[in-house]
Scaffold this motif. Structure first.
Motif, PDB file in Angstrom:
ATOM      1  N   VAL A 610       0.860  -1.189   0.000  1.00 27.62           N
ATOM      2  CA  VAL A 610       0.000   0.000   0.000  1.00 27.62           C
ATOM      3  C   VAL A 610       0.893   1.234   0.000  1.00 27.62           C
ATOM      4  CG1 VAL A 610      -1.936  -1.101   1.202  1.00 27.62           C
ATOM      5  CG2 VAL A 610      -0.122   0.018   2.525  1.00 27.62           C
ATOM      6  N   TYR A 611       0.245   2.371  -0.160  1.00 30.73           N
ATOM      7  CA  TYR A 611       0.949   3.651  -0.085  1.00 30.73           C
ATOM      8  C   TYR A 611       0.293   4.483   1.004  1.00 30.73           C
ATOM      9  CZ  TYR A 611       2.188   8.451  -1.363  1.00 30.73           C
ATOM     10  OH  TYR A 611       2.608   9.753  -1.343  1.00 30.73           O
ATOM     11  N   ILE A 612       1.109   4.973   1.973  1.00 31.15           N
ATOM     12  CA  ILE A 612       0.590   5.777   3.085  1.00 31.15           C
ATOM     13  C   ILE A 612       0.728   7.243   2.698  1.00 31.15           C
ATOM     14  CG2 ILE A 612       0.686   6.190   5.569  1.00 31.15           C
ATOM     15  CD1 ILE A 612       2.349   3.605   5.793  1.00 31.15           C
ATOM     16  N   VAL A 624      -6.081  -6.051   8.785  1.00 30.08           N
ATOM     17  CA  VAL A 624      -7.152  -5.122   8.445  1.00 30.08           C
ATOM     18  C   VAL A 624      -8.180  -5.109   9.565  1.00 30.08           C
ATOM     19  CG1 VAL A 624      -8.968  -4.586   6.780  1.00 30.08           C
ATOM     20  CG2 VAL A 624      -6.788  -5.522   5.982  1.00 30.08           C
ATOM     21  N   GLN A 625      -8.593  -3.898   9.986  1.00 30.37           N
ATOM     22  CA  GLN A 625      -9.592  -3.742  11.051  1.00 30.37           C
ATOM     23  C   GLN A 625     -10.834  -3.080  10.459  1.00 30.37           C
ATOM     24  OE1 GLN A 625      -7.377  -1.354  13.845  1.00 30.37           O
ATOM     25  NE2 GLN A 625      -6.076  -3.063  14.524  1.00 30.37           N
ATOM     26  N   LYS A 630      -9.739   0.901   9.842  1.00 24.00           N
ATOM     27  CA  LYS A 630      -8.306   1.138   9.930  1.00 24.00           C
ATOM     28  C   LYS A 630      -7.548  -0.123   9.542  1.00 24.00           C
ATOM     29  CE  LYS A 630      -8.472   4.707  13.546  1.00 24.00           C
ATOM     30  NZ  LYS A 630      -8.014   5.092  14.909  1.00 24.00           N
ATOM     31  N   ALA A 631      -6.248   0.041   9.325  1.00 27.49           N
ATOM     32  CA  ALA A 631      -5.389  -1.097   9.034  1.00 27.49           C
ATOM     33  C   ALA A 631      -4.056  -0.885   9.728  1.00 27.49           C
ATOM     34  CB  ALA A 631      -5.180  -1.249   7.534  1.00 27.49           C
ATOM     35  N   GLU A 641      -0.940   2.193  12.865  1.00 29.85           N
ATOM     36  CA  GLU A 641      -2.386   2.048  12.665  1.00 29.85           C
ATOM     37  C   GLU A 641      -2.831   3.228  11.786  1.00 29.85           C
ATOM     38  OE1 GLU A 641      -5.583   0.419  15.641  1.00 29.85           O
ATOM     39  OE2 GLU A 641      -5.455   2.598  15.862  1.00 29.85           O
ATOM     40  N   VAL A 642      -3.285   2.902  10.589  1.00 30.66           N
ATOM     41  CA  VAL A 642      -3.565   3.925   9.586  1.00 30.66           C
ATOM     42  C   VAL A 642      -5.034   3.857   9.174  1.00 30.66           C
ATOM     43  CG1 VAL A 642      -2.950   4.817   7.304  1.00 30.66           C
ATOM     44  CG2 VAL A 642      -1.202   3.727   8.721  1.00 30.66           C
ATOM     45  N   PRO A 643      -5.750   4.995   9.156  1.00 25.07           N
ATOM     46  CA  PRO A 643      -7.136   4.994   8.651  1.00 25.07           C
ATOM     47  C   PRO A 643      -7.156   4.604   7.170  1.00 25.07           C
ATOM     48  CG  PRO A 643      -6.634   7.028   9.830  1.00 25.07           C
ATOM     49  CD  PRO A 643      -5.338   6.315   9.649  1.00 25.07           C
TER      50      PRO A 643
END
Length: 659
Positions: A610-612, A624-625, A630-631, A641-643
């Motif tokens: 992925v790209y943040i 994955v959450q 979020k993930a 932890e990134v949205p």
């Protein structure tokens, strides 16, 4: 269209300017040879390509042309017994390596640029061949030691032998008795052999081979006997080295030869792409537009500017004055230029409510420049080059454009200026048809005015009978009246300011021009009684024609103003429609992109790249959450932890490498 038309309209000037905007020798060569096409579909394709690259550049940038050379000569030489030199192969490798970035550029082009993307079918990616050459040949064209094991071994052995020779020479140079015999205390090289500079009077004192003497005869260059066999050994090794280098270059030359047809097609397509980019640069620098090509015979130029005058007078002021700049343009009469400080645009139309336009007015008023503007812009449009005019301009595609302008006097054929012009015009008329544009300067001039007017009227009748479009300039009042007796003829005037006694260079459609000679004479001090007498001496028929024309001027001005306002309203409506359609298209693209992103997020699994966005870095999904949108993403040694909203598609490998 013949070379006479190109010469008189200065089409080569435009081609040279276009070539100056090219990034490669390939493009420059093509730009200087392009010609207008009489095929409307071809012209529309060329202009559509310019439109597509113009719309694509803000998104993908200009096509990358760095490193591209014209290697077509090398491609031909690759099939000769001698093959290619190392320097030539280095140039080939540099050019082929540049096809990689071009391939990436083509891949990023939007689907809307279909005509430009089609060039990609002819441009291959030859980076693998470039790498094969680069492994063996360095950028200076020298074959690398690593090109083959045999070459590496030979060069290593040569270097060892050279070291041994240096040891022998250094030992001799450390001996005092030897130094006394030498002209100077160091060795030199003769034909790849190390030799000592022995003074002539000591000939034979150092055993060895004398290879040559100095120009003065004072020095003998001696190869010491102890080094002769080592040097012979080096020479034999050098021969083997040259054979191995030749073999390597031959293999690489054959590789280039096998791919030469495809590479040549790619170079041709790259030249086309370079010229397309040059057309965009040309247009940007001159505020030029891509005209519409009318399906009928309608020509409508709005705010058209002479392309050569744009280059001379339309740029920021330099050290020279406008008159100096004007003097460097030989094909436009210098008398028409001295008062210019900027290019005055003109509006011209043909083929709608009239087919032949008669331009009249005073000398130096811009009549010649006006017809040249129309002719040169027509050539440019049919060559797919943006034109210096305002949006809303359109032109038909002419099969032929003919022009008679300037001093055509022929000394060789003993023809007067009038006769020479007439011969040229008659030759043009034989070749004209309903798809021709005919431009004639000073029709009927050079002979008796009455007879000149009669001949001029006959020529205009022939133009109308043949159904071609035509613009003529004249000083003959009788030809102004044709517009009042023929529905497909109209007048135009180059405006003259009687207050300043200077032309304004504006072209007024629907109005005949006047020489204003009597008015000018009054301004210059002619007494009133003489001016009245001059007017009385005017031919009665000429005065009647003048009065009849004057009575229609105001109504024609109002009609032309109404036409311009209607065209402006139509253009404004078209701009609004295009803006609305563009907004709708962008909205649809945004919606589609969002839907793709949502589908991608729902399919994310541990390990996916992925790209943040907030970190401007790539990462990999840990888990994955979905419950909290979020993930957990691994970024280097950290886990974050990134949205979901901060995640985007992974970067392409090349782009990721840059970061």
């Amino acid at each position: 269209m013949d070379s006479h038309t190109f010469d008189k309209l200065q089409f080569d000037h435009v081609r040279q300017q276009l070539a100056g905007h090219c990034a490669t020798a390939l493009g420059k060569k093509l730009a200087t040879t392009i010609r207008p096409s009489p095929d409307a579909s071809q012209v529309r394709k060329w202009l559509a390509q310019v439109e597509q690259i113009t719309q694509s550049v803000p998104e993908v940038g200009m096509p990358p042309m760095a490193g591209i050379r014209d290697i077509r000569g090398h491609l031909h030489a690759s099939d000769t017994p001698a093959g290619l030199s190392g320097e030539a192969l280095a140039e080939v490798a540099e050019t082929l390596a540049a096809t990689g970035p071009l391939a990436d550029w083509f891949a990023r082009l939007p689907d809307a640029a279909a005509l430009v993307k089609r060039l990609a079918e002819r441009v291959g990616n030859y980076t693998s061949i470039a790498r094969a050459i680069d492994v063996a040949v360095d950028p200076r064209g020298q074959v690398r030691d690593s090109a083959s094991e045999k070459l590496a071994a030979l060069r290593s052995t040569i270097e060892t032998a050279r070291t041994q020779v240096r040891v022998v020479i250094d030992r001799l140079l450390r001996q005092t008795r030897i130094l006394k015999l030498l002209q100077y205390p160091n060795a030199t090289i003769h034909e790849d052999r190390m030799v000592l500079p022995l003074k002539t009077e000591y000939r034979g004192r150092i055993p060895g081979i004398i290879h040559r003497s100095s120009d003065s005869g004072a020095t003998l260059f001696v190869e010491p006997a102890e080094a002769v066999e080592l040097n012979n050994y080096i020479i034999r090794l050098r021969i083997d080295e040259a054979k191995e280098v030749g073999r390597i270059l031959s293999v690489l030359s054959h590789l280039v030869h096998l791919n030469a047809p495809a590479i040549r097609r790619s170079l041709d397509a790259i030249a086309v792409l370079d010229v397309l980019a040059a057309k965009l640069r040309y247009a940007r620098q001159r505020d030029a537009i891509i005209p519409a090509i009318s399906a009928d015979k309608v020509l409508n130029l709005r705010q058209a500017r002479h392309p050569v005058l744009v280059d001379l007078l339309g740029r920021p002021p330099q050290a020279e004055g406008p008159a100096d700049a004007a003097a460097r343009m030989p094909a436009v009469p210098p008398a028409e230029l001295p008062v210019l400080r900027s290019v005055v645009p003109i509006d011209v139309r043909l083929g709608d409510d009239f087919d032949v336009l008669v331009i009249t007015g005073p000398n130096t008023g811009g009549k010649t420049v006006a017809i040249k503007t129309v002719g040169l812009i027509a050539l440019m449009a049919q060559a797919g080059i943006p034109i210096p005019a305002a949006p809303g301009s359109c032109l038909p595609v002419y099969r032929n454009i003919f022009i008679d302008v300037g001093d055509e006097q022929s000394i060789e054929q003993s023809l007067s200026t009038f006769s020479s012009h007439l011969v040229n015009i008659l030759s043009m008329l034989k070749r004209t048809g309903c798809d021709s544009l005919v431009l004639i300067d000073e029709l009927g001039a050079g002979t008796d005015p009455d007879e000149g007017a009669a001949i001029g009227r006959a020529i205009m009748d022939e133009l109308l009978a043949r159904g071609c479009a035509g613009i003529v300039t004249t000083h003959l009042s009788a030809l102004k009246g044709v517009a009042h007796t023929h529905p497909r003829v109209d007048n135009a005037a180059v405006e003259f300011d009687v207050a300043t006694l200077r032309p304004t260079y504006r072209l007024l459609l629907g109005e005949p021009g006047n020489s204003n000679a009597i008015v000018v004479a009054e301004r210059l001090g002619m007494p009133a009684n003489m001016a009245r007498a001059a007017r009385q001496h005017l031919d009665q028929q000429q005065r009647a024609l003048h009065d009849a024309i004057a009575g229609t001027v105001e109504s024609r001005r109002a009609a032309e103003q109404a036409r311009r306002e209607a065209e402006e309203a139509q253009l404004a409506a078209e701009r609004s429609r295009l803006a609305f359609e563009g907004q709708q298209r962008r909205l649809a693209e945004t919606q589609a992109a969002f839907e793709r992103w949502v589908a991608w997020v729902n399919e994310l699994r541990p390990g996916d790249p992925v790209y943040i966005k907030s970190f401007d870095r790539p990462g990999r999904i840990v888990r994955v959450q979905l419950h909290n949108q979020k993930a957990v993403v691994a970024q280097g040694p950290m886990e974050l932890e990134v949205p979901f909203a901060d995640l985007d598609f992974p970067l392409a490998p090349a782009e990721s490498a840059k970061r």
